[in-house]
Design an enzyme around this catalytic site. Sequence first.
Site, PDB file in Angstrom:
ATOM      1  CD  GLU A  56      -2.819   1.104   2.450  1.00 13.52           C
ATOM      2  OE1 GLU A  56      -2.785   0.146   3.236  1.00 13.52           O
ATOM      3  OE2 GLU A  56      -3.544   2.100   2.591  1.00 13.52           O
ATOM      4  NE  ARG A 287       3.706  -7.994  11.085  1.00  8.17           N
ATOM      5  CZ  ARG A 287       3.070  -7.341  10.102  1.00  8.17           C
ATOM      6  NH1 ARG A 287       2.065  -7.898   9.475  1.00  8.17           N
ATOM      7  NH2 ARG A 287       3.444  -6.130   9.765  1.00  8.17           N
ATOM      8  CE  LYS A 297       3.311   0.163   4.801  1.00 15.46           C
ATOM      9  NZ  LYS A 297       2.149  -0.017   3.947  1.00 15.46           N
TER      10      LYS A 297
HETATM   11  P1  ATP Z   1       2.182  -2.249   8.351  1.00 17.23           P
HETATM   12  O1  ATP Z   1       1.514  -3.293   9.190  1.00 17.23           O
HETATM   13  O2  ATP Z   1       3.533  -1.846   8.825  1.00 17.23           O
HETATM   14  O3  ATP Z   1       1.297  -1.080   8.023  1.00 17.23           O
HETATM   15  P2  ATP Z   1       1.365  -3.489   5.945  1.00 17.23           P
HETATM   16  O4  ATP Z   1       1.272  -4.961   6.017  1.00 17.23           O
HETATM   17  O5  ATP Z   1       0.086  -2.769   6.068  1.00 17.23           O
HETATM   18  O6  ATP Z   1       2.454  -2.995   6.971  1.00 17.23           O
HETATM   19  P3  ATP Z   1       1.628  -3.299   3.123  1.00 17.23           P
HETATM   20  O7  ATP Z   1       2.144  -2.197   2.301  1.00 17.23           O
HETATM   21  O8  ATP Z   1       0.189  -3.623   3.049  1.00 17.23           O
HETATM   22  O9  ATP Z   1       2.058  -2.990   4.622  1.00 17.23           O
HETATM   23  O10 ATP Z   1       2.497  -4.600   2.887  1.00 17.23           O
HETATM   24  C1  ATP Z   1       2.787  -5.126   1.631  1.00 17.23           C
HETATM   25  C2  ATP Z   1       3.106  -6.586   1.785  1.00 17.23           C
HETATM   26  O11 ATP Z   1       4.205  -6.755   2.668  1.00 17.23           O
HETATM   27  C3  ATP Z   1       1.937  -7.348   2.360  1.00 17.23           C
HETATM   28  O12 ATP Z   1       1.749  -8.514   1.587  1.00 17.23           O
HETATM   29  C4  ATP Z   1       2.360  -7.676   3.752  1.00 17.23           C
HETATM   30  O13 ATP Z   1       1.828  -8.903   4.169  1.00 17.23           O
HETATM   31  C5  ATP Z   1       3.889  -7.710   3.652  1.00 17.23           C
HETATM   32  N1  ATP Z   1       4.495  -7.353   4.936  1.00 17.23           N
HETATM   33  C6  ATP Z   1       4.307  -6.219   5.635  1.00 17.23           C
HETATM   34  N2  ATP Z   1       4.974  -6.257   6.798  1.00 17.23           N
HETATM   35  C7  ATP Z   1       5.623  -7.450   6.831  1.00 17.23           C
HETATM   36  C8  ATP Z   1       6.481  -8.111   7.775  1.00 17.23           C
HETATM   37  N3  ATP Z   1       6.828  -7.542   8.937  1.00 17.23           N
HETATM   38  N4  ATP Z   1       6.952  -9.330   7.451  1.00 17.23           N
HETATM   39  C9  ATP Z   1       6.632  -9.918   6.287  1.00 17.23           C
HETATM   40  N5  ATP Z   1       5.826  -9.364   5.366  1.00 17.23           N
HETATM   41  C10 ATP Z   1       5.317  -8.154   5.625  1.00 17.23           C
HETATM   42 MG    MG Z   2      -1.415  -3.876   4.648  1.00 12.20          MG
END
Ligand code: ATP
Ligand code: MG
Length: 583
Positions: A56, A287, A297
């Site tokens: 995102e 994760r 984030k």
């Molecule tokens: P945050 O929880 O920090 O806001 P997010 O998951 O909302 O992170 P996205 O931009 O939606 O951030 O993530 C893009 C991809 O990266 C998604 O498929 C998500 O599952 C993966 N991702 C995000 N954080 C992690 C992590 N700590 N470990 C592994 N994969 C991750």
């Molecule tokens: Mg997300």
Amino acid sequence: MSATEKPSNFIRHLIDADLASGRYASRRWCGQPGPAVLQKVGAGDTAKIRTRFPPEPNGYLHFGHAKSICLNFGLARDYGGACHLRFDDTNPEKEDQEYVDAIVESVRWLGFDWGEHLYYASGYFQWMYEFAEKLIEAGEAYVDSQSAEAMRAGRGTLTAPGVDSPFRNRGVTESLDLFRRMKAGEFPDGAHVLRAKIDMASGNISLRDPAIYRIRHAEHHATGTAWCIYPMYTFAHPIEDALENITHSICTLEFEDQRPFYDWLLTRLARLGCINPPPPQQIEFARLNLSYTVLSKRKLIQLVTEGHVGGWDDPRLPTLVGARRRGFTPEGFRRFAEMIGVSKSDSWIDIGVLEDCQREHLNETAPRRIAVLDPLKLVIDNYPAGQEEECHAPNHPQKPEWGKRPVPFSRELWIEREDFMETPAKGYFRLFPGNRVRLRYGFVIECTGCEKDECGNLVAVHCNYFTDSKSGTPGADTYKTKGNIHWLSAPHAVAAEVRLYDRLFTALAPGAGERDFLADLNPESLRVITARIEPALVDAAAEARFQFERHGYFVADRKDSRPGAPVFNRAVTLKDSWGKTGK
Ligand code: ATP
Ligand code: MG
């Protein structure tokens, strides 16, 4: 490398089974409903599987994303598949072109290529809207006009079932009319939502008639004001996957509860002719959690906007742009991702494991150089004033083919302050009066004493050298010393700014419990010093990485280095100084 040579894991097992059973072989890769941009996906290509990395664009990529990127792109590479880079930009607020650009750059920096498969979820808004209308017509969705509070209350809890909305049995015609008027902008935010009609008594709360469209009068970074209704993430994501012909949709464990809805939706859309069967499958993995690090984030944004760090690319931040400036390498991240693997249970990885992976790669690839970080003058009293000569230092001890470079030697040198003790501690083998050490790649010297100013501060150390002890000359190794220290010729060395970075947090789990994570910031995470560097470092190109002997790995800062005036950032020390790593 073929897929079978990689350490296997449960995702690879699943893919192996799907390939063996031909689960996706019958998938019609082209000619399916969807935006024109996607008609080409798979047409005429032989991708055996399709994965995607769906960020995102509401922040910069962090180390957790690196795990997901390496996993998704790595599987596509190993199985002869394709991996899409898809911006999941269905949320009009908080998304920005700045983030889109930074994400593109970081995924490329990690070494991955999506070819022509760069997509935006917002490009599918029209299709999502049409699919929603189809669901309403089929009696699978309805417009609910309850207040947000009433809807929340009606949802029930983990132990109590939900209750039906009074609008649940509203007729198809009325729902369709309201939904079209929502789209036309007739209602304010929150007046109505579109909900899937599933089961308010389901044990899985995600199946209790989840909202799939909401009204949001907001400008979107890509579609502007074309829309005032936006799909919910849980509705949008499966459709994005299906339209792009994704086979394996890999996400983190917190989406496990959403999988039944993912399947419910795609089964219905396939039945209604909106997408081609068989639908993609969602697979969850744990994760990445890293010690001494925050990977949320929201917290990263707070660190940047409140000025606790110098920006998104501050070398202390666990962002990929920060890591790049810090001197970390893409190979180090890929090695790390391979090493930690993927699993189904949440766990913490010691940040030392990532640092070790970086160290390993830097050790193989970084030329050796000499820098004195805390300079103290050493005077060789029996070396003629005004005389100079060359010593020769190897560029890499394990790679003789990298050659040697000349290092000037003269009567006055810089050595590290900690390499001298007037009164030596027990077991101290470096310089102290009466002791001999080898000046690495140079001569053996014997310390004769030291010099202090009127306040008693040490200003210089004195010694004599042995003329027949020069490294590499016959007989030089008849001198046995326990200490071996680095040095620079004072008139030849150049002053340079060096930034000594350390971990941003002192706590293993910053902000654990009720604590504010900011209280765990390491006050010593950055120390800026003026070091002395050898002449061969003066013209270091931005982003060139080196090992400073006996200190660690350093990179010429990509923003602040100038030709002839490099600024160096410490990536990692030579050894983990924080204790045993979890390796
Ligand atoms: P945050 O929880 O920090 O806001 P997010 O998951 O909302 O992170 P996205 O931009 O939606 O951030 O993530 C893009 C991809 O990266 C998604 O498929 C998500 O599952 C993966 N991702 C995000 N954080 C992690 C992590 N700590 N470990 C592994 N994969 C991750
Ligand atoms: Mg997300």
